[in-house]
Design an enzyme around this catalytic site. Structure first.
Site, PDB file in Angstrom:
ATOM      1  N   HIS A   1      10.626  56.806  45.243  1.00 40.90           N
ATOM      2  CA  HIS A   1      10.547  56.355  43.856  1.00 40.90           C
ATOM      3  C   HIS A   1      11.861  55.711  43.448  1.00 40.90           C
ATOM      4  O   HIS A   1      12.898  55.923  44.067  1.00 40.90           O
ATOM      5  CB  HIS A   1      10.212  57.520  42.915  1.00 40.90           C
ATOM      6  CG  HIS A   1      11.291  58.558  42.878  1.00 40.90           C
ATOM      7  ND1 HIS A   1      12.373  58.472  42.042  1.00 40.90           N
ATOM      8  CD2 HIS A   1      11.462  59.683  43.607  1.00 40.90           C
ATOM      9  CE1 HIS A   1      13.161  59.517  42.235  1.00 40.90           C
ATOM     10  NE2 HIS A   1      12.634  60.263  43.187  1.00 40.90           N
ATOM     11  N   CYS A   2      11.781  54.906  42.430  1.00 38.24           N
ATOM     12  CA  CYS A   2      12.973  54.386  41.781  1.00 38.24           C
ATOM     13  C   CYS A   2      12.845  54.800  40.316  1.00 38.24           C
ATOM     14  O   CYS A   2      11.996  55.608  39.977  1.00 38.24           O
ATOM     15  CB  CYS A   2      13.100  52.876  41.963  1.00 38.24           C
ATOM     16  SG  CYS A   2      11.800  51.927  41.169  1.00 38.24           S
ATOM     17  N   ALA A   3      13.627  54.241  39.464  1.00 42.63           N
ATOM     18  CA  ALA A   3      13.608  54.654  38.058  1.00 42.63           C
ATOM     19  C   ALA A   3      12.258  54.423  37.388  1.00 42.63           C
ATOM     20  O   ALA A   3      11.867  55.179  36.505  1.00 42.63           O
ATOM     21  CB  ALA A   3      14.699  53.923  37.292  1.00 42.63           C
ATOM     22  N   THR A   4      11.541  53.394  37.812  1.00 43.94           N
ATOM     23  CA  THR A   4      10.302  53.049  37.105  1.00 43.94           C
ATOM     24  C   THR A   4       9.058  53.038  37.971  1.00 43.94           C
ATOM     25  O   THR A   4       7.965  52.834  37.459  1.00 43.94           O
ATOM     26  CB  THR A   4      10.431  51.653  36.463  1.00 43.94           C
ATOM     27  OG1 THR A   4      10.684  50.693  37.503  1.00 43.94           O
ATOM     28  CG2 THR A   4      11.541  51.619  35.437  1.00 43.94           C
ATOM     29  N   ARG A   5       9.193  53.244  39.284  1.00 45.27           N
ATOM     30  CA  ARG A   5       8.032  53.099  40.156  1.00 45.27           C
ATOM     31  C   ARG A   5       7.934  54.200  41.203  1.00 45.27           C
ATOM     32  O   ARG A   5       8.927  54.670  41.718  1.00 45.27           O
ATOM     33  CB  ARG A   5       8.093  51.755  40.881  1.00 45.27           C
ATOM     34  CG  ARG A   5       7.836  50.590  39.986  1.00 45.27           C
ATOM     35  CD  ARG A   5       7.958  49.268  40.727  1.00 45.27           C
ATOM     36  NE  ARG A   5       7.644  48.150  39.852  1.00 45.27           N
ATOM     37  CZ  ARG A   5       8.479  47.647  38.971  1.00 45.27           C
ATOM     38  NH1 ARG A   5       9.681  48.152  38.835  1.00 45.27           N
ATOM     39  NH2 ARG A   5       8.121  46.630  38.216  1.00 45.27           N
TER      40      ARG A   5
END
Length: 63
Positions: free
Chosen positions: A27-31
């Site tokens: 994951h990243c901050a939004t996905r």
């Protein structure tokens, strides 16, 4: 203010994508990024119906 139940959201996504279809998850901050074995086995419409899912994309083996 309601607390977001990320475990429940993840369980719903995995149920649609298929646990055996997931190679890896990051994951990243939004996905949420899933590397999958069979892209064609995923019903985008069902994934998009999961609470908090804003859309789906597939690129370079990542869903």
């Amino acid at each position: 203010m309601t607390k977001t139940n990320y475990s429940e959201i993840a369980e719903k996504i995995v149920a649609v994508v298929g646990e055996d279809n997931i190679v890896s998850a990051t994951h990243c901050a939004t996905r949420l990024r899933l590397q999958v074995k069979d892209r064609k086995a995923i019903d985008d419409t069902q994934v998009e119906q999961v609470e908090e899912v804003k859309g789906v994309f597939y690129n370079a083996g990542q869903y």
